[in-house]
Design an enzyme around this catalytic site. Structure first.
Site, short mmCIF file in Angstrom:
data_model
loop_
_atom_site.label_atom_id
_atom_site.label_comp_id
_atom_site.label_asym_id
_atom_site.label_seq_id
_atom_site.Cartn_x
_atom_site.Cartn_y
_atom_site.Cartn_z
N ASP A 161 36.46 43.09 44.98
CA ASP A 161 37.71 43.13 44.40
C ASP A 161 37.85 43.50 42.91
OD1 ASP A 161 36.98 40.24 44.74
OD2 ASP A 161 38.39 40.31 42.96
N ASP A 210 39.41 41.43 40.52
CA ASP A 210 40.13 40.50 39.99
C ASP A 210 41.47 40.67 39.82
OD1 ASP A 210 39.77 37.63 40.18
OD2 ASP A 210 39.58 37.46 37.91
N1 LIG Z 1 38.07 37.83 42.12
C1 LIG Z 1 36.90 36.83 42.32
N2 LIG Z 1 36.95 35.58 41.75
C2 LIG Z 1 35.94 34.56 42.07
N3 LIG Z 1 34.97 34.61 43.07
C3 LIG Z 1 35.04 35.83 43.81
N4 LIG Z 1 34.44 36.30 44.88
C4 LIG Z 1 34.80 37.33 45.14
N5 LIG Z 1 35.83 37.82 44.51
C5 LIG Z 1 36.16 37.01 43.42
#
Ligand SMILES: Nc1ncnc2[nH]cnc12
Ligand SMILES: CSC[C@H]1O[C@H](OP(=O)(O)O)[C@H](O)[C@@H]1O
Length: 306
Positions: free
Chosen positions: A226, A228
């Protein structure tokens, strides 16, 4: 399958591959002569039983011994903060692991690292809180070096295996390791971007520090799942798992490809001798309990007690 004592010269010369599976990777495939091994350690219980077996190697070499553990447990029962990292790494050490590959789902902090890309992280920034960071203490003090927290030779091989399996690979990158379990606020996410970090996860620390203390070479294959929340859309477990599921076969192929190319002897891919100059305590003053607790980790660098 006979296992020499992990501290014996024979065991330390023979390369054994460990794999710690992250979110969505609770088993690996293709292992022969599989056993399940449940262990106790001086630091408590690992996340689950270890799956031990053999993976084929190229070039007519005998298969490599491989040890797998899902860090959240099968069924994903453990929060990042609930994982007993010390027990997990101690268990790998008990089983003779010399090289440990961490498979981890991470969020991307950069436009050019897209979901589905693989990042072979080589630096970490510790944003965890309250996790047990060391095997040492209780009368035996050591300070290992962490300037280069992953093993460069092992990481190069992981990157090569990932590229050979068709992944889009970013070799090197800084991973923020946060406590969680909630994902970051947008201000935090932007702050980490301003620090120059590449990805964010919740589990590479203290795993990497403990592997270093245990003199196990460590590398991370981080799957970006993703963008974030700096990227405007909130992170969701559903989205993370969808990307992991779409890439689980890739992760397994990377592990098999990595194993296939590994040498037999650690001399060809040495693990860190991290404890050689790391202990500081007067050996005459080390309590018997600390010697017992740390025997497997540090016994080989301590003079025998009188
Ligand atoms: N955005 C994210 N922040 C922290 N850990 C994750 N693991 C997968 N995506 C994450
Ligand atoms: C399921 S999203 C958050 C979760 O996923 C990552 O786990 P792992 O590193 O074990 O793959 C991240 O670190 C969080 O624990």
């Amino acid at each position: 399958m006979s296992t020499p004592h992990p501290a014996s010269p024979e065991a330390r010369d023979r390369l054994v591959l460990g794999v710690v599976g992250g979110s969505g990777l609770y088993e690996i495939e293709g292992l022969q002569e599989v056993e399940q091994i449940a262990l106790e350690t001086p630091f408590g219980r690992p996340s689950d039983s270890y799956t031990v077996g053999l993976l084929p190697r190229d070039g007519g070499l005998p298969p490599v011994r491989a040890v797998f553990l899902p860090r959240h447990g099968r069924g994903h029962l453990l929060l990042p903060s609930e994982i007993n990292f010390r027990a997990n790494v101690h268990g790998f050490k008990q089983l003779g692991v010399t090289h440990l590959l961490s498979v981890s789902a991470v969020g991307s902090l950069r436009e050019d690292i897209a979901p589905g890309d693989v990042v072979i992280a080589d630096q970490f920034i510790d944003r965890t809180a309250g996790r047990a960071q060391t095997f040492f203490g209780g009368g035996l003090v050591a300070h290992v070096q962490m300037g280069d927290p992953v093993d460069p030779g092992f990481s190069r091989r992981v990157a090569g295996a990932a590229a050979a399996e068709g992944a889009r690979v970013h070799e090197g990158g800084t991973c923020i390791v946060m406590e969680g379990p909630a994902f970051s606020t947008r201000a935090e996410s932007n702050l980490y971007r301003s620090w120059g970090a590449h990805v964010i996860g919740m589990t590479a620390l203290p795993e990497a520090k403990l592997a270093r203390e245990a003199e196990i070479a460590y590398a991370v294959v981080a799957l970006a799942t993703d963008y974030d929340c700096w990227h405007e859309v909130e992170v969701s477990v559903e989205a993370v798992i969808a990307v992991v599921k779409a890439n689980v076969a890739l992760s397994r192929r990377i592990i098999r490809r990595l194993a296939a190319g590994l040498p037999e002897a650690t001399a060809e891919l040495p693990y860190p001798r991290a404890l050689q100059f790391a202990t500081i305590t007067d050996p005459a003053r080390i309590p018997a309990e600390a010697r017992r607790r740390l025997d497997l980790i540090a016994g080989h660098v301590l003079p025998p007690s009188e």
